[in-house]
Design an enzyme around this catalytic site. Sequence first.
Site, PDB file in Angstrom:
ATOM      1  N   HIS A   1       1.939  32.597   0.811  1.00 36.29           N
ATOM      2  CA  HIS A   1       1.113  33.512   0.355  1.00 36.29           C
ATOM      3  C   HIS A   1       1.645  34.541  -0.662  1.00 36.29           C
ATOM      4  O   HIS A   1       2.441  35.490  -0.179  1.00 36.29           O
ATOM      5  CB  HIS A   1       0.339  34.304   1.443  1.00 36.29           C
ATOM      6  CG  HIS A   1      -0.489  35.342   1.191  1.00 36.29           C
ATOM      7  ND1 HIS A   1      -0.711  36.533   1.408  1.00 36.29           N
ATOM      8  CD2 HIS A   1      -1.746  35.278   0.449  1.00 36.29           C
ATOM      9  CE1 HIS A   1      -1.785  37.335   0.830  1.00 36.29           C
ATOM     10  NE2 HIS A   1      -2.432  36.339   0.249  1.00 36.29           N
TER      11      HIS A   1
ATOM     12  N   GLU B   1       0.634  30.302  -3.110  1.00 34.02           N
ATOM     13  CA  GLU B   1      -0.625  30.963  -3.600  1.00 34.02           C
ATOM     14  C   GLU B   1      -0.441  31.972  -4.353  1.00 34.02           C
ATOM     15  O   GLU B   1       0.887  32.586  -4.524  1.00 34.02           O
ATOM     16  CB  GLU B   1      -1.222  31.564  -2.192  1.00 34.02           C
ATOM     17  CG  GLU B   1      -2.535  31.939  -2.482  1.00 34.02           C
ATOM     18  CD  GLU B   1      -2.962  33.482  -2.730  1.00 34.02           C
ATOM     19  OE1 GLU B   1      -3.831  34.098  -2.624  1.00 34.02           O
ATOM     20  OE2 GLU B   1      -1.795  34.186  -2.785  1.00 34.02           O
TER      21      GLU B   1
ATOM     22  N   ASP C   1      -2.151  35.457  -7.477  1.00 35.13           N
ATOM     23  CA  ASP C   1      -3.239  36.068  -7.831  1.00 35.13           C
ATOM     24  C   ASP C   1      -3.106  36.260  -9.296  1.00 35.13           C
ATOM     25  O   ASP C   1      -2.041  36.771  -9.884  1.00 35.13           O
ATOM     26  CB  ASP C   1      -3.278  37.428  -7.309  1.00 35.13           C
ATOM     27  CG  ASP C   1      -3.243  37.377  -5.604  1.00 35.13           C
ATOM     28  OD1 ASP C   1      -4.290  36.950  -5.112  1.00 35.13           O
ATOM     29  OD2 ASP C   1      -2.067  37.567  -5.054  1.00 35.13           O
TER      30      ASP C   1
ATOM     31  N   HIS D   1      -1.423  40.954  -7.665  1.00 31.82           N
ATOM     32  CA  HIS D   1      -2.684  41.155  -6.654  1.00 31.82           C
ATOM     33  C   HIS D   1      -3.217  42.165  -6.747  1.00 31.82           C
ATOM     34  O   HIS D   1      -4.669  42.025  -6.905  1.00 31.82           O
ATOM     35  CB  HIS D   1      -1.735  41.210  -5.298  1.00 31.82           C
ATOM     36  CG  HIS D   1      -3.009  41.161  -4.154  1.00 31.82           C
ATOM     37  ND1 HIS D   1      -3.540  42.444  -3.899  1.00 31.82           N
ATOM     38  CD2 HIS D   1      -3.797  40.204  -3.702  1.00 31.82           C
ATOM     39  CE1 HIS D   1      -4.497  42.385  -2.948  1.00 31.82           C
ATOM     40  NE2 HIS D   1      -4.593  41.007  -2.802  1.00 31.82           N
TER      41      HIS D   1
ATOM     42  N   GLU E   1      -5.581  31.859  -7.499  1.00 32.54           N
ATOM     43  CA  GLU E   1      -6.653  32.729  -7.295  1.00 32.54           C
ATOM     44  C   GLU E   1      -6.941  33.570  -8.633  1.00 32.54           C
ATOM     45  O   GLU E   1      -6.101  34.403  -8.974  1.00 32.54           O
ATOM     46  CB  GLU E   1      -6.420  33.561  -6.117  1.00 32.54           C
ATOM     47  CG  GLU E   1      -7.712  34.517  -5.812  1.00 32.54           C
ATOM     48  CD  GLU E   1      -7.452  35.394  -4.845  1.00 32.54           C
ATOM     49  OE1 GLU E   1      -6.588  35.284  -3.938  1.00 32.54           O
ATOM     50  OE2 GLU E   1      -8.112  36.601  -4.486  1.00 32.54           O
TER      51      GLU E   1
HETATM   52  O1  G3P Z   1      -5.371  33.143  -0.481  1.00 32.33           O
HETATM   53  C1  G3P Z   1      -6.181  34.125   0.531  1.00 32.33           C
HETATM   54  C2  G3P Z   1      -5.779  35.414   0.207  1.00 32.33           C
HETATM   55  O2  G3P Z   1      -4.784  35.652  -0.834  1.00 32.33           O
HETATM   56  C3  G3P Z   1      -6.930  36.373  -0.053  1.00 32.33           C
HETATM   57  O3  G3P Z   1      -6.523  37.843  -0.007  1.00 32.33           O
HETATM   58  O4  G3P Z   1      -6.108  39.818  -0.829  1.00 32.33           O
HETATM   59  O5  G3P Z   1      -4.282  38.487  -0.223  1.00 32.33           O
HETATM   60  O6  G3P Z   1      -5.807  37.939  -2.283  1.00 32.33           O
HETATM   61  P1  G3P Z   1      -5.767  38.609  -0.939  1.00 32.33           P
HETATM   62 CA    CA Z   2      -4.334  36.164  -3.120  1.00 29.34          CA
END
Ligand code: G3P
Ligand code: CA
Length: 297
Positions: free
Chosen positions: A46, A73, A75, A88, A156
Amino acid sequence: MYARAAVTAAALLGAGVLTLPTASAATQAPSAPSAPKHHSPVVVAHRGASAYAPENTLAAIDKARAMGFRWVENDVQRTKDGELVIVHDDTLKRTTNVEEVFPDRAPWNVKDFTAAEIARLDAGSWFSPKYAGQRVPTLKQYMRRVSHNHQSLVFEFKKPELYPGIEQQGLRVLRKEGWLDRDHVKNKLVVQSFSADSVKKVHALRPDVKTGFLGTPAVAELPQYAKFADQINASHTTISAGYVSALHAVKGPHHKPLEIFTWTVNDAASTVRAAGFGVDGIITNTPDVVRKALRDG
Ligand code: G3P
Ligand code: CA
């Protein structure tokens, strides 16, 4: 159920957690975005291995790779002058030294800074002096590093309502970087968002791309989401065995059962609980903890 034999088999097969000693081993190892239900969940680092390196930096994805994790993952947001960057929060305050460098620019929104300004910021020192000099990567820089590392990506769109047209723009970068060819689309990429509208747009623009909706819709609403999302990626605190089974019983836009990559699971007990529900993926800041819990059962 969460059978030890299945976990052992998955550990041998390396369901997303294989050691990656060489680039060629990484490319040859089985990837598992559509892991059969009897396999152990795919482990996704993450924001990169964000418990061990500053989140969403190149160091964080390198750290994930060094630890043997293929899936990461991120953002994605947009600068004032239209560059896509990996960060993020919608402000730069928590994860950079923006307050120091631009003291009169509160509240330091990502969208109010140019790419050149953001490139001046230190995105590592807040985490540890060891990471001083890490930068907020552009999407292009990030994709090049993920490609170099032979990694796979849960991408994301963060707060897409702030950035009209970001879906088309993001897909354009992915295409230019070679991420929308058959292999990447089939095995290496999921595009997700908390915004159902954004996920719908991605699906409409590129129906072949695997998509995920972030949230926990009611079971009765799952067929609606299944028109445009292959995954329903819910917080692990909101799910149950019944919810995961109900989700698996619905077919997504590619005529396969919906999947769930649950987040953010950072301890052994929560890992065992989520794996017991039959989730397809676990998104975690501590991928090593999750891997160990999956192996130990
Ligand atoms: O990938 C799931 C997670 O990233 C969603 O929450 O706020 O960490 O982007 P956040
Ligand atoms: Ca995320």
